[in-house]
Scaffold this active site. Sequence first.
Site, PDB file in Angstrom:
ATOM      1  N   SER A   1      32.432  43.363  36.547  1.00  0.00           N
ATOM      2  CA  SER A   1      32.146  43.210  37.966  1.00  0.00           C
ATOM      3  C   SER A   1      31.918  41.749  38.347  1.00  0.00           C
ATOM      4  O   SER A   1      32.829  40.941  38.268  1.00  0.00           O
ATOM      5  CB  SER A   1      30.946  44.081  38.336  1.00  0.00           C
TER       6      SER A   1
ATOM      7  N   ASP B   1      35.773  42.724  40.248  1.00  0.00           N
ATOM      8  CA  ASP B   1      36.548  43.965  40.188  1.00  0.00           C
ATOM      9  C   ASP B   1      36.847  44.537  41.564  1.00  0.00           C
ATOM     10  O   ASP B   1      37.413  45.621  41.684  1.00  0.00           O
ATOM     11  CB  ASP B   1      35.854  45.008  39.309  1.00  0.00           C
TER      12      ASP B   1
ATOM     13  N   ASP C   1      33.946  40.387  44.603  1.00  0.00           N
ATOM     14  CA  ASP C   1      33.521  40.119  43.236  1.00  0.00           C
ATOM     15  C   ASP C   1      34.699  40.367  42.298  1.00  0.00           C
ATOM     16  O   ASP C   1      35.818  40.613  42.740  1.00  0.00           O
ATOM     17  CB  ASP C   1      32.324  40.995  42.863  1.00  0.00           C
TER      18      ASP C   1
ATOM     19  N   ASP D   1      34.991  45.720  44.089  1.00  0.00           N
ATOM     20  CA  ASP D   1      34.323  46.857  44.718  1.00  0.00           C
ATOM     21  C   ASP D   1      33.240  46.421  45.709  1.00  0.00           C
ATOM     22  O   ASP D   1      32.528  47.260  46.260  1.00  0.00           O
ATOM     23  CB  ASP D   1      33.745  47.820  43.667  1.00  0.00           C
TER      24      ASP D   1
END
Length: 454
Positions: free
Chosen positions: A94, A239, A237, A241
């Site tokens: 993340s 990833d 960020d 999400d």
Amino acid sequence: MELFGSSGIRGVALRYLTPALVLDIAKAAGTVWDADRVAVARDTRTTGELFANAAASGLAAVGCDVDRLGVVPTPAVGNYCESAEVPAVLVTASHNPPEFNGIKLVGDDGVELSVDVLERIERRVLDDEYDHADWRTAGETTPIEGVVDEYVDQLVAAVDCEAIADADLTVAVDPGHGAASVASPRIYRELGCEVLTVNATPDGHFPGRDSEPVGENLGALSRVVATSDADVGIAHDGDADRAVFVDENGTFVDGDTSFAAMADACLEPGDAVVSAVNVSQRLVDVCADNDADLELTPIGATNIITRTRELHEEGTNVPVAGEGNGGVFFPPYRLSRDGAYIGARFLELLAAADGAPVSEVVAPYADYHFVRENVEYADDDERDELLSAARAYVETADAEPNTTDGYRLDYGDAWVLVRPSGTEPKIRIYAESADADRAERLAKDMRVAVESGR
């Protein structure tokens, strides 16, 4: 849980997180899922491929065929899982620094696993118990194309594309060299926006900025917005999400502020919002103004997902959930965080604002003062003494403590929270109020009380 934290497993790659551990997690997940097929995907981190290979090997070892998705945003993995009805092992850390990596597990409904399923998988790892296949039934691997294309198409169809296009917006996008690089700029172009980009080349070293989308990391995005005719900046960020915003002047919009603005636009009386125990007074006030309930959970996406599912089963409508770090859920769309979708919902707000700039749209939710302090401790005994002092303080306070995760005192117009960090030897103290002096005083009083336990 010993292995799985509030948002999966994370650690420094090849130190804490090793190929052997990833192999075991994948074997355990495949055993618990008992699925014929499982997807494996990753973000842009340099160690992603080797851990994805380990995950694929572990799944094949327990008889699962493996769909290899490659580098895709976390929400695109969720969309694939939901449409193909397969679970997934996702290799990502993340927003953590580039030396980190991690594992998220996603169910065949496209949603991260609930706490009870994670506990079953963790128990398999800790007990070293897997349903190994033999050579005749080992899984096979298939590369899957078009995952990002399908994700982009379904997202564009899920928002008011016509209204956004009619608003004639210029959007600056900062994917932070992460997985959003392969999707978000394209999504906003397909929504009819003119798109500018910065840090939009996939690169697991994150050369342009640290992966976490916080104000101090978004200088380049702020400069692009301030020196162009951009209406808004959107940052993700690693990833993809999460999404946070920069206004038309290049000023960072606090994630709690944008969360409150988006919640206010979709709440009706009788609805519920699920958030973590460090929820902002901004959202508290929005829920009160809309006659909506606010449900608090321990910090972390897994806990928010679990409680939202429970409320749905009880028949309660939860149109929005999440945390003030840019991780907002819109459960009617999908019970998972989707940075590009969050950005699109914010563009809908701008489109409905009749030309008002971002700074005006968020102004009703921005006038709050937030304080965070840390009290360090040397060992577990000292931590327990500090927390015992905090407990004694809150038990005599003129407010009912919420003990969901630490101790939170709500005063109606302000709040203070004390809780141990889950990752560092520190006691965290948070306070917030529209009155800056009140927030500072609440935090100071709590700190004095905590330190009296030394």
